[in-house]
Every structure is written in C-alpha cells, then in structure tokens.
Design a protein around this motif. Structure first.
Motif, PDB file in Angstrom:
ATOM      1  N   SER A  76     -10.232   4.209  -0.413  1.00  0.00           N
ATOM      2  CA  SER A  76      -9.760   3.764   0.901  1.00  0.00           C
ATOM      3  C   SER A  76      -8.294   4.134   1.087  1.00  0.00           C
ATOM      4  O   SER A  76      -7.509   4.098   0.141  1.00  0.00           O
ATOM      5  CB  SER A  76      -9.897   2.242   1.022  1.00  0.00           C
ATOM      6  OG  SER A  76     -11.218   1.851   0.815  1.00  0.00           O
ATOM      7  N   MET A  77      -7.946   4.469   2.310  1.00  0.00           N
ATOM      8  CA  MET A  77      -6.544   4.754   2.630  1.00  0.00           C
ATOM      9  C   MET A  77      -5.741   3.464   2.553  1.00  0.00           C
ATOM     10  O   MET A  77      -6.186   2.427   3.036  1.00  0.00           O
ATOM     11  CB  MET A  77      -6.419   5.327   4.036  1.00  0.00           C
ATOM     12  CG  MET A  77      -6.939   6.711   4.150  1.00  0.00           C
ATOM     13  SD  MET A  77      -5.588   7.855   4.064  1.00  0.00           S
ATOM     14  CE  MET A  77      -6.416   9.320   4.584  1.00  0.00           C
ATOM     15  N   ASN A  78      -4.576   3.555   1.947  1.00  0.00           N
ATOM     16  CA  ASN A  78      -3.679   2.415   1.893  1.00  0.00           C
ATOM     17  C   ASN A  78      -3.168   2.147   3.309  1.00  0.00           C
ATOM     18  O   ASN A  78      -2.736   3.073   3.996  1.00  0.00           O
ATOM     19  CB  ASN A  78      -2.515   2.719   0.948  1.00  0.00           C
ATOM     20  CG  ASN A  78      -1.640   1.526   0.695  1.00  0.00           C
ATOM     21  OD1 ASN A  78      -1.175   0.876   1.626  1.00  0.00           O
ATOM     22  ND2 ASN A  78      -1.403   1.245  -0.564  1.00  0.00           N
ATOM     23  N   PRO A  79      -3.203   0.888   3.757  1.00  0.00           N
ATOM     24  CA  PRO A  79      -2.751   0.595   5.120  1.00  0.00           C
ATOM     25  C   PRO A  79      -1.267   0.907   5.345  1.00  0.00           C
ATOM     26  O   PRO A  79      -0.837   1.069   6.483  1.00  0.00           O
ATOM     27  CB  PRO A  79      -3.024  -0.901   5.285  1.00  0.00           C
ATOM     28  CG  PRO A  79      -3.348  -1.427   3.935  1.00  0.00           C
ATOM     29  CD  PRO A  79      -3.713  -0.278   3.068  1.00  0.00           C
ATOM     30  N   LYS A  80      -0.481   1.027   4.274  1.00  0.00           N
ATOM     31  CA  LYS A  80       0.942   1.341   4.404  1.00  0.00           C
ATOM     32  C   LYS A  80       1.223   2.845   4.305  1.00  0.00           C
ATOM     33  O   LYS A  80       2.376   3.260   4.309  1.00  0.00           O
ATOM     34  CB  LYS A  80       1.737   0.614   3.309  1.00  0.00           C
ATOM     35  CG  LYS A  80       1.663  -0.899   3.410  1.00  0.00           C
ATOM     36  CD  LYS A  80       2.462  -1.532   2.297  1.00  0.00           C
ATOM     37  CE  LYS A  80       2.360  -3.043   2.342  1.00  0.00           C
ATOM     38  NZ  LYS A  80       3.116  -3.653   1.235  1.00  0.00           N
ATOM     39  N   ARG A  81       0.200   3.665   4.230  1.00  0.00           N
ATOM     40  CA  ARG A  81       0.362   5.100   4.003  1.00  0.00           C
ATOM     41  C   ARG A  81       1.230   5.773   5.063  1.00  0.00           C
ATOM     42  O   ARG A  81       2.167   6.499   4.744  1.00  0.00           O
ATOM     43  CB  ARG A  81      -1.019   5.757   3.940  1.00  0.00           C
ATOM     44  CG  ARG A  81      -0.987   7.232   3.613  1.00  0.00           C
ATOM     45  CD  ARG A  81      -2.422   7.778   3.523  1.00  0.00           C
ATOM     46  NE  ARG A  81      -2.448   9.080   2.911  1.00  0.00           N
ATOM     47  CZ  ARG A  81      -2.239  10.227   3.557  1.00  0.00           C
ATOM     48  NH1 ARG A  81      -1.966  10.212   4.854  1.00  0.00           N
ATOM     49  NH2 ARG A  81      -2.304  11.375   2.920  1.00  0.00           N
ATOM     50  N   GLU A  82       0.913   5.552   6.335  1.00  0.00           N
ATOM     51  CA  GLU A  82       1.669   6.197   7.425  1.00  0.00           C
ATOM     52  C   GLU A  82       3.139   5.793   7.374  1.00  0.00           C
ATOM     53  O   GLU A  82       4.023   6.642   7.468  1.00  0.00           O
ATOM     54  CB  GLU A  82       1.061   5.819   8.782  1.00  0.00           C
ATOM     55  CG  GLU A  82      -0.391   6.208   8.930  1.00  0.00           C
ATOM     56  CD  GLU A  82      -0.567   7.425   9.804  1.00  0.00           C
ATOM     57  OE1 GLU A  82       0.374   7.798  10.517  1.00  0.00           O
ATOM     58  OE2 GLU A  82      -1.664   8.004   9.750  1.00  0.00           O
ATOM     59  N   TYR A 100       8.581   0.421  -1.601  1.00  0.00           N
ATOM     60  CA  TYR A 100       7.122   0.346  -1.707  1.00  0.00           C
ATOM     61  C   TYR A 100       6.631  -0.051  -3.095  1.00  0.00           C
ATOM     62  O   TYR A 100       5.481  -0.449  -3.255  1.00  0.00           O
ATOM     63  CB  TYR A 100       6.502   1.679  -1.269  1.00  0.00           C
ATOM     64  CG  TYR A 100       6.608   1.862   0.221  1.00  0.00           C
ATOM     65  CD1 TYR A 100       5.656   1.327   1.071  1.00  0.00           C
ATOM     66  CD2 TYR A 100       7.693   2.518   0.786  1.00  0.00           C
ATOM     67  CE1 TYR A 100       5.768   1.458   2.444  1.00  0.00           C
ATOM     68  CE2 TYR A 100       7.814   2.670   2.156  1.00  0.00           C
ATOM     69  CZ  TYR A 100       6.844   2.125   2.974  1.00  0.00           C
ATOM     70  OH  TYR A 100       6.956   2.251   4.336  1.00  0.00           O
TER      71      TYR A 100
END
Length: 133
Positions: A76-82, A100
């Motif tokens: 799953s993509m980390n929600p903080k990625r962007e 981070y």
C-alpha cells in the motif's frame, strides 16, 4: 500491477530474506540475508562467478517465493508519500529525514535493547518468539 509476477523479464529479482531461519541456521546471524532469483543464463553465470565472494545457499525457487506476498502484490502507498516528496524538494535532506523518521526515546530504547540482547546471544530467540505470536 503487471510486473508483480513470479517469472520476470529481468536477469535478477533481489529482496530481503527476513525468514532466513527457514532455510539455514548458519546464515541466520542478524546481519541480513538477501534472496536472489536468477531469471536468465547471464544471471546464473554472474552468480556462479560471484559465489567465491559470497555465502551462497541454493534453494528451490518455489520455496524462495513461498509466502512472499510482495512478489505478487504491491504494498500500500504510504499516506504521507506525496508530502514527503514535496518536502524532499524543499527541505535539506537531513531535516526532511528527521521530519519523517524522528529518533524518539522509544527508538533509542529499542535499539539499546536489540544491542544488549544480541551481545547476550538472546536476540534471535526473542525475535523468533515475537514473530511466531
């Protein structure tokens, strides 16, 4: 994703072997082990020529990928990625890293506990018992 499959159009697939104890007690030294799947003749030649400089244990390729969900499914993509990548372009690398990945008291205590249990020869037993729960 169409790249998440057992047989790939690459020479190698390389990933961490966190469950090395399933394959070898000797290689389970808490220093890290890597799994390598050779998909081509060239990959097999490279592995054979490199084996004098590496500790190599050949195992059945189906057993190597057994239970490795990341081989077939994306994480799953980390929600903080962007936000991370925006900050990475704006902030100094060290500042971004600490934002981070902060070093908390809990992290320091866990690191010390790992070091001491490793020195006492208990780390792999504790780790194995925690993983089996």
């Amino acid at each position: 994703m169409h790249l998440k499959k057992r047989y790939r159009n690459t020479d190698f697939t390389i990933w961490d072997c966190f469950d090395v104890d399933k394959f070898s007690k000797e290689l389970d030294n808490d220093k890290g082990v890597t799994r390598i799947l050779a998909h081509s003749d060239l990959a097999n030649i490279i592995l054979k020529e490199s084996s004098s400089q590496l500790k190599v244990l050949e195992i059945n390729s189906n057993k190597a990928v057994e239970g490795v969900k990341e081989m077939f499914h994306s994480v799953s993509m980390n929600p903080k990625r962007e936000a991370f990548f925006v900050d990475l372009n704006l902030l100094d690398a060290e500042v971004c890293f600490h934002k981070y990945f902060p070093v908390t008291l809990r992290h320091r205590l866990e690191k010390q506990a790992r070091l001491w249990t490793a020195r006492l020869g208990l780390y792999k037993y504790i780790k194995k018992n925690i993983q089996s729960d």
